[in-house]
Design a protein around this motif. Sequence first.
Motif, PDB file in Angstrom:
ATOM      1  N   ASP A 201       0.834  -1.206   0.000  1.00 45.15           N
ATOM      2  CA  ASP A 201       0.000   0.000   0.000  1.00 45.15           C
ATOM      3  C   ASP A 201       0.866   1.253   0.000  1.00 45.15           C
ATOM      4  O   ASP A 201       0.576   2.225  -0.717  1.00 45.15           O
ATOM      5  CB  ASP A 201      -0.922   0.010   1.221  1.00 45.15           C
ATOM      6  CG  ASP A 201      -2.052  -1.007   1.110  1.00 45.15           C
ATOM      7  OD1 ASP A 201      -2.333  -1.453  -0.023  1.00 45.15           O
ATOM      8  OD2 ASP A 201      -2.639  -1.352   2.158  1.00 45.15           O
ATOM      9  N   ARG A 204       2.410   1.622  -3.457  1.00 45.03           N
ATOM     10  CA  ARG A 204       1.440   2.097  -4.458  1.00 45.03           C
ATOM     11  C   ARG A 204       1.171   3.591  -4.280  1.00 45.03           C
ATOM     12  O   ARG A 204       1.123   4.350  -5.263  1.00 45.03           O
ATOM     13  CB  ARG A 204       0.150   1.282  -4.335  1.00 45.03           C
ATOM     14  CG  ARG A 204      -0.935   1.678  -5.336  1.00 45.03           C
ATOM     15  CD  ARG A 204      -2.119   0.734  -5.269  1.00 45.03           C
ATOM     16  NE  ARG A 204      -1.841  -0.517  -5.986  1.00 45.03           N
ATOM     17  CZ  ARG A 204      -1.542  -1.665  -5.399  1.00 45.03           C
ATOM     18  NH1 ARG A 204      -1.487  -1.741  -4.074  1.00 45.03           N
ATOM     19  NH2 ARG A 204      -1.316  -2.741  -6.119  1.00 45.03           N
ATOM     20  N   ASN A 205       0.998   4.024  -3.044  1.00 47.18           N
ATOM     21  CA  ASN A 205       0.734   5.447  -2.796  1.00 47.18           C
ATOM     22  C   ASN A 205       1.915   6.309  -3.240  1.00 47.18           C
ATOM     23  O   ASN A 205       1.736   7.403  -3.779  1.00 47.18           O
ATOM     24  CB  ASN A 205       0.447   5.675  -1.315  1.00 47.18           C
ATOM     25  CG  ASN A 205      -0.892   5.104  -0.884  1.00 47.18           C
ATOM     26  OD1 ASN A 205      -1.791   4.939  -1.713  1.00 47.18           O
ATOM     27  ND2 ASN A 205      -1.023   4.791   0.392  1.00 47.18           N
ATOM     28  N   SER A 307       0.903  -1.677 -12.727  1.00 51.71           N
ATOM     29  CA  SER A 307       0.483  -2.453 -11.561  1.00 51.71           C
ATOM     30  C   SER A 307       0.009  -1.569 -10.410  1.00 51.71           C
ATOM     31  O   SER A 307      -0.860  -1.973  -9.633  1.00 51.71           O
ATOM     32  CB  SER A 307       1.605  -3.380 -11.106  1.00 51.71           C
ATOM     33  OG  SER A 307       2.808  -2.678 -10.937  1.00 51.71           O
ATOM     34  N   SER A 308       0.551  -0.358 -10.293  1.00 51.93           N
ATOM     35  CA  SER A 308       0.126   0.521  -9.188  1.00 51.93           C
ATOM     36  C   SER A 308      -1.308   1.001  -9.361  1.00 51.93           C
ATOM     37  O   SER A 308      -1.949   1.397  -8.387  1.00 51.93           O
ATOM     38  CB  SER A 308       1.063   1.730  -9.083  1.00 51.93           C
ATOM     39  OG  SER A 308       0.979   2.532 -10.248  1.00 51.93           O
ATOM     40  N   THR A 310      -3.778  -0.889 -10.385  1.00 56.40           N
ATOM     41  CA  THR A 310      -4.712  -1.997 -10.215  1.00 56.40           C
ATOM     42  C   THR A 310      -4.893  -2.297  -8.729  1.00 56.40           C
ATOM     43  O   THR A 310      -4.031  -1.975  -7.911  1.00 56.40           O
ATOM     44  CB  THR A 310      -4.184  -3.266 -10.904  1.00 56.40           C
ATOM     45  OG1 THR A 310      -3.083  -3.789 -10.145  1.00 56.40           O
ATOM     46  CG2 THR A 310      -3.726  -2.968 -12.327  1.00 56.40           C
ATOM     47  N   PRO A 311      -5.992  -2.956  -8.363  1.00 56.45           N
ATOM     48  CA  PRO A 311      -6.182  -3.341  -6.953  1.00 56.45           C
ATOM     49  C   PRO A 311      -5.424  -4.602  -6.579  1.00 56.45           C
ATOM     50  O   PRO A 311      -5.417  -5.000  -5.408  1.00 56.45           O
ATOM     51  CB  PRO A 311      -7.695  -3.571  -6.860  1.00 56.45           C
ATOM     52  CG  PRO A 311      -8.097  -3.988  -8.238  1.00 56.45           C
ATOM     53  CD  PRO A 311      -7.195  -3.233  -9.179  1.00 56.45           C
ATOM     54  N   TYR A 312      -4.771  -5.241  -7.561  1.00 59.91           N
ATOM     55  CA  TYR A 312      -4.076  -6.489  -7.286  1.00 59.91           C
ATOM     56  C   TYR A 312      -2.874  -6.295  -6.367  1.00 59.91           C
ATOM     57  O   TYR A 312      -2.109  -5.342  -6.500  1.00 59.91           O
ATOM     58  CB  TYR A 312      -3.548  -7.109  -8.581  1.00 59.91           C
ATOM     59  CG  TYR A 312      -4.585  -7.840  -9.407  1.00 59.91           C
ATOM     60  CD1 TYR A 312      -5.590  -8.596  -8.810  1.00 59.91           C
ATOM     61  CD2 TYR A 312      -4.526  -7.800 -10.796  1.00 59.91           C
ATOM     62  CE1 TYR A 312      -6.522  -9.273  -9.583  1.00 59.91           C
ATOM     63  CE2 TYR A 312      -5.445  -8.476 -11.576  1.00 59.91           C
ATOM     64  CZ  TYR A 312      -6.450  -9.212 -10.960  1.00 59.91           C
ATOM     65  OH  TYR A 312      -7.358  -9.883 -11.730  1.00 59.91           O
ATOM     66  N   THR A 313      -2.681  -7.262  -5.461  1.00 60.49           N
ATOM     67  CA  THR A 313      -1.414  -7.378  -4.767  1.00 60.49           C
ATOM     68  C   THR A 313      -0.445  -8.134  -5.677  1.00 60.49           C
ATOM     69  O   THR A 313      -0.833  -8.667  -6.723  1.00 60.49           O
ATOM     70  CB  THR A 313      -1.565  -8.153  -3.451  1.00 60.49           C
ATOM     71  OG1 THR A 313      -1.953  -9.509  -3.747  1.00 60.49           O
ATOM     72  CG2 THR A 313      -2.603  -7.504  -2.549  1.00 60.49           C
ATOM     73  N   GLU A 316      -1.706 -11.691  -5.955  1.00 57.87           N
ATOM     74  CA  GLU A 316      -2.931 -11.787  -6.756  1.00 57.87           C
ATOM     75  C   GLU A 316      -2.646 -11.570  -8.235  1.00 57.87           C
ATOM     76  O   GLU A 316      -3.244 -12.220  -9.096  1.00 57.87           O
ATOM     77  CB  GLU A 316      -3.950 -10.765  -6.259  1.00 57.87           C
ATOM     78  CG  GLU A 316      -4.508 -11.088  -4.888  1.00 57.87           C
ATOM     79  CD  GLU A 316      -5.288  -9.927  -4.291  1.00 57.87           C
ATOM     80  OE1 GLU A 316      -6.017 -10.155  -3.303  1.00 57.87           O
ATOM     81  OE2 GLU A 316      -5.153  -8.784  -4.792  1.00 57.87           O
TER      82      GLU A 316
END
Length: 420
Positions: A201, A204-205, A307-308, A310-313, A316
């Motif tokens: 998280d 991504r932020n 990738s950042s 998307t909601p995927y980890t 995932e």
Amino acid sequence: MTFQRAQVTELRKRFGEASRFITIVAGPRQVGKTTMVRAALADIAHQFIAVDQYEEPSPRSFGMYGETSAEATGEIRDAAWLIRMWKIAREQLKLHRAKNPAQAFALVFDEIQKIPRWSEVVKGLWDADRATGLDMHVVLLGSSPLLMQKGLTESLTGRYELIPVTHWSFQEMHEAFDFTLNEYFFFGGYPGSAPLIRGEDRWRNYVLASLVQPSIDTDILQMVRVDKPALLKQLFTLGSAYSGQILALGKVKGQLEGAGNETTLAGYLDLLGNAGLLMGLHKYHRGMARQRASPPKFNVLNTALMSSATPYTFTEAQADRSFWGRLVESAVGAHLCNTATSNEKVNYWRESPHEVAFVISDANRLTAIEVKSGATHGKLNGLQAFGQQHTGCRRLLVGAGGVELTEFLSYPLAHWLEPV
């Protein structure tokens, strides 16, 4: 030993020569340009001036260390300021040469594009130095490839050499941060974000707020006239989500609010590409006009941008074979675009029902590339069909059953144009 990019060695080599040209160091935001230049300056006398956080030079700031120490002046960074800073450097060069006649001296401006009319002023100052035989190395850095390119073509033609600094390759991220191949596919090639990948998280932020937003708001919208900034941002978001896919701009319009015509969207896509964010690859044709008329294949220039959003980890993303396949293909496409020289092209090819992921070429050579991220490669009908239409081209499978992805990502585009 601290990791250093190859451009550090190149810059040091230039400092060992006479100052024949201005050295331009340009590339996307947060790829290590400033760090690289500072490393190259470590052993020579220099004056490093960061335009956006300038401190007044003092005589003690010169010599082997080259760092300023006085308080910031708050002056407006305009043409007059640039001229004054250049004159101060000239005087310090003379003082330095009186003690060290054989040692190089460099004047460096970071974020030069933030000074209005910078290229015109630099042209006049550089020409004056050449006329008087002043041997001072000048290095200009910029985080806005768009404005840097404009200034270079308008005023400095024939006066500069470019050291391009692109996104970090897998080989660099592995050596510097011990990235695995899969980590590189998902987290991409931003060195600043590497320490954050264990907290996804936070990672991504950081990418979205500290890299993506400034790249668009500062490096594009403040430097180039864009009539519909919201539309450009939407196009970037959509294009990143569809990276690895071909999508006609006519269809894109239906997914964007307030979309203009296809020419406007194509222009915005060019801006995003020049800023090191998102490319719209054209279909391969022997004629350039037909290439430009083809629907673009979106490809991010750093997979962190894909990738950042998307909601995927990380886990995932690997479980979704379709998404992971596009991520791997996007990493290959980004590598090709980032390592291409000005006379090398990256395209795709499709003639239903056949498709080739990438077609790379220069004036004399042609290679078709298919990418497979799974354990098996299956049939290669696209490569076969392309080869039948373009005899003599090289056909290359990257991934399962072909060239290993780690090997492919270790060499620049030109390597794969060599004959089999």
